[in-house]
Scaffold this motif. Structure first.
Motif, PDB file in Angstrom:
ATOM      1  N   MET A 146       0.687  -1.322   0.052  1.00  0.00           N
ATOM      2  CA  MET A 146       0.101  -0.026   0.025  1.00  0.00           C
ATOM      3  C   MET A 146       0.936   1.183   0.030  1.00  0.00           C
ATOM      4  O   MET A 146       0.788   2.194  -0.534  1.00  0.00           O
ATOM      5  N   LEU A 147       2.011   0.977   0.654  1.00  0.00           N
ATOM      6  CA  LEU A 147       2.882   2.204   0.930  1.00  0.00           C
ATOM      7  C   LEU A 147       4.162   2.060   0.900  1.00  0.00           C
ATOM      8  O   LEU A 147       4.695   0.973   1.974  1.00  0.00           O
ATOM      9  N   PRO A 148       5.342   2.279   0.212  1.00  0.00           N
ATOM     10  CA  PRO A 148       4.965   2.291  -1.323  1.00  0.00           C
ATOM     11  C   PRO A 148       5.660   0.808  -1.699  1.00  0.00           C
ATOM     12  O   PRO A 148       6.513   0.008  -0.795  1.00  0.00           O
ATOM     13  N   ARG A 149       5.692   0.345  -2.930  1.00  0.00           N
ATOM     14  CA  ARG A 149       6.028  -0.926  -3.337  1.00  0.00           C
ATOM     15  C   ARG A 149       7.203  -0.807  -4.154  1.00  0.00           C
ATOM     16  O   ARG A 149       7.628   0.535  -4.197  1.00  0.00           O
ATOM     17  N   SER A 150       7.798  -1.706  -4.661  1.00  0.00           N
ATOM     18  CA  SER A 150       8.989  -1.467  -5.490  1.00  0.00           C
ATOM     19  C   SER A 150       8.666  -0.558  -6.341  1.00  0.00           C
ATOM     20  O   SER A 150       7.943  -0.752  -7.261  1.00  0.00           O
TER      21      SER A 150
ATOM     22  N   LEU B  16      -7.722  -3.812  -0.155  1.00  0.00           N
ATOM     23  CA  LEU B  16      -8.299  -3.593  -1.619  1.00  0.00           C
ATOM     24  C   LEU B  16      -7.309  -3.293  -2.528  1.00  0.00           C
ATOM     25  O   LEU B  16      -7.221  -3.526  -3.652  1.00  0.00           O
ATOM     26  N   HIS B  17      -6.269  -2.386  -2.004  1.00  0.00           N
ATOM     27  CA  HIS B  17      -5.227  -1.767  -2.746  1.00  0.00           C
ATOM     28  C   HIS B  17      -4.392  -2.769  -3.281  1.00  0.00           C
ATOM     29  O   HIS B  17      -4.104  -3.056  -4.548  1.00  0.00           O
ATOM     30  N   GLU B  18      -3.937  -3.880  -2.511  1.00  0.00           N
ATOM     31  CA  GLU B  18      -3.081  -4.672  -2.711  1.00  0.00           C
ATOM     32  C   GLU B  18      -3.778  -5.939  -3.875  1.00  0.00           C
ATOM     33  O   GLU B  18      -3.378  -6.373  -4.728  1.00  0.00           O
TER      34      GLU B  18
ATOM     35  N   ASP C 152      -6.034  -5.240  -6.004  1.00  0.00           N
ATOM     36  CA  ASP C 152      -6.130  -4.532  -7.123  1.00  0.00           C
ATOM     37  C   ASP C 152      -4.660  -4.707  -8.045  1.00  0.00           C
ATOM     38  O   ASP C 152      -4.778  -5.040  -9.284  1.00  0.00           O
ATOM     39  N   HIS C 153      -3.683  -4.680  -7.478  1.00  0.00           N
ATOM     40  CA  HIS C 153      -2.454  -5.077  -7.920  1.00  0.00           C
ATOM     41  C   HIS C 153      -2.534  -6.526  -8.666  1.00  0.00           C
ATOM     42  O   HIS C 153      -2.039  -6.846  -9.662  1.00  0.00           O
ATOM     43  N   VAL C 154      -2.931  -7.213  -7.856  1.00  0.00           N
ATOM     44  CA  VAL C 154      -3.186  -8.745  -8.342  1.00  0.00           C
ATOM     45  C   VAL C 154      -4.166  -8.672  -9.462  1.00  0.00           C
ATOM     46  O   VAL C 154      -3.804  -9.541 -10.385  1.00  0.00           O
TER      47      VAL C 154
ATOM     48  N   PRO D 285      -0.348  -0.288 -11.768  1.00  0.00           N
ATOM     49  CA  PRO D 285       0.943   0.331 -10.897  1.00  0.00           C
ATOM     50  C   PRO D 285       0.485   1.603  -9.925  1.00  0.00           C
ATOM     51  O   PRO D 285      -0.470   2.105 -10.070  1.00  0.00           O
ATOM     52  N   ASP D 286       1.298   1.721  -9.008  1.00  0.00           N
ATOM     53  CA  ASP D 286       1.360   2.671  -8.194  1.00  0.00           C
ATOM     54  C   ASP D 286       2.205   3.746  -9.110  1.00  0.00           C
ATOM     55  O   ASP D 286       2.545   3.812  -9.850  1.00  0.00           O
ATOM     56  N   ALA D 287       1.780   5.036  -8.376  1.00  0.00           N
ATOM     57  CA  ALA D 287       2.391   6.466  -8.912  1.00  0.00           C
ATOM     58  C   ALA D 287       3.860   6.387  -8.954  1.00  0.00           C
ATOM     59  O   ALA D 287       4.479   5.659  -8.139  1.00  0.00           O
TER      60      ALA D 287
ATOM     61  N   ASP E 151      -2.494  11.674  -3.223  1.00  0.00           N
ATOM     62  CA  ASP E 151      -0.983  11.475  -3.512  1.00  0.00           C
ATOM     63  C   ASP E 151      -0.805   9.966  -2.940  1.00  0.00           C
ATOM     64  O   ASP E 151      -1.122   9.696  -1.941  1.00  0.00           O
ATOM     65  N   TYR E 152      -0.009   9.479  -3.799  1.00  0.00           N
ATOM     66  CA  TYR E 152       0.496   8.125  -3.256  1.00  0.00           C
ATOM     67  C   TYR E 152       1.815   8.079  -2.320  1.00  0.00           C
ATOM     68  O   TYR E 152       1.653   7.456  -1.350  1.00  0.00           O
ATOM     69  N   TYR E 153       2.626   9.223  -2.587  1.00  0.00           N
ATOM     70  CA  TYR E 153       3.644   9.304  -1.673  1.00  0.00           C
ATOM     71  C   TYR E 153       3.437  10.108  -0.599  1.00  0.00           C
ATOM     72  O   TYR E 153       2.878  11.134  -0.717  1.00  0.00           O
TER      73      TYR E 153
END
Ligand SMILES: [Zn+2]
Length: 266
Positions: free
Chosen positions: A1-5, A168-170, A172-174, A179-181, A208-210
């Motif tokens: 959720m905050l932040p990924r690779s 839910l955020h994770e 959605d990645h699946v 991608p994240d911002a 904002d993502y960050y």
């Protein structure tokens, strides 16, 4: 959720995992989780290390987001519900979660509280330890419940950033490989999807993502490093947005390394 690779898409992460055959620490549990999935007929499953209290906490947040009062974990850890009519909540979240529960992939939830490598939540592809052929794709969502307890701020923003939204955020990645911002000032494709659900729940949207440092005079002697994350909601009259803030100590929650990468890129 905050932040990924940073800058690595989920599919790229999945490919790397395949190439180097990462064995996640729970790898040996995946066979038993497949049995659980078949028993419970849900493809969202808790590992045994998630306590009943945490399961109830997570299910409660998801009930609020979806409006489904029957959403709950069964004794074998499978997430069920969504059979009755909803009261409030987000239609998009209901359709999305139902799709994951009955979808082609198995998602195993793991309690990663106090894990310094996990800031709130993260997802990793997993691999079956034996007889992988014919088995569904598997993912593990690690949830640091304790990180969410570190967050303070505006009540409206706290409602829009809890362990349910993190999951839910994770997911959605699946499901969407979203991608994240990549840069400051944007929420990113993944959070855009989650913001749609927040909007349907009449909650502020993540702007904002960050996260960014709290605008205080930095003092290196401080042990804490307070950061903030902005949410906003359209007000009447239109075009007026109200800002809501969350604040936490990034030294306790983590995620600072990726923030440094972003700073150096800009
Ligand atoms: Zn993400």
């Amino acid at each position: 959720m905050l932040p990924r690779s940073q800058g690595i898409s989920f599919s790229k992460v999945a490919r790397v995992a395949c190439v180097v055959a990462i064995v996640l620490p729970f790898g040996s549990c995946l066979s038993s989780n497949l049995i659980k999935a078949a028993e419970s007929q849900s493809h969202i499953l808790c590992r045994d290390n998630i306590s009943n209290v945490r399961r109830q906490e997570l299910a409660g947040k998801l009930r609020k987001i979806t409006g489904w009062s029957d959403l709950d974990f069964d004794p074998s850890g499978g997430l069920h519900g969504g059979h009755g009519s909803a009261t409030g909540g987000s239609k998009t979240a209901r359709e999305f979660l139902a799709g994951v529960m009955r979808g082609p992939a198995v998602v195993v939830l793991e309690d990663a509280s106090k894990n310094p490598d996990v800031a709130f939540c993260r997802v990793n592809p997993a691999r079956w330890t034996k007889d992988a052929e014919g088995k569904p794709a598997a993912y593990v969502v690690q949830i640091d419940f304790s990180d969410f307890e570190q967050v303070t701020g505006d009540e409206r923003a706290l409602e829009a950033f809890d362990v349910g939204w993190g999951l839910l955020h994770e997911l959605d990645h699946v499901v969407n490989d979203s991608p994240d911002a990549n840069s400051l000032g944007e929420a990113g494709e993944c959070e855009d999807h989650i913001n749609q659900m927040r909007s349907e729940c009449n909650l502020p949207q993540r702007a904002d993502y960050y996260f960014t440092p709290l605008p205080l005079t930095p003092d290196p002697v401080f042990i804490t490093r307070l950061v903030r994350l902005g949410f906003e909601q359209e007000q009447t009259p239109p075009n007026k947005k109200k800002r809501y803030w969350l604040v936490w100590d990034a030294n306790a929650v983590g995620g600072l390394d990726v923030q440094k990468q972003i700073a150096s890129l800009r």
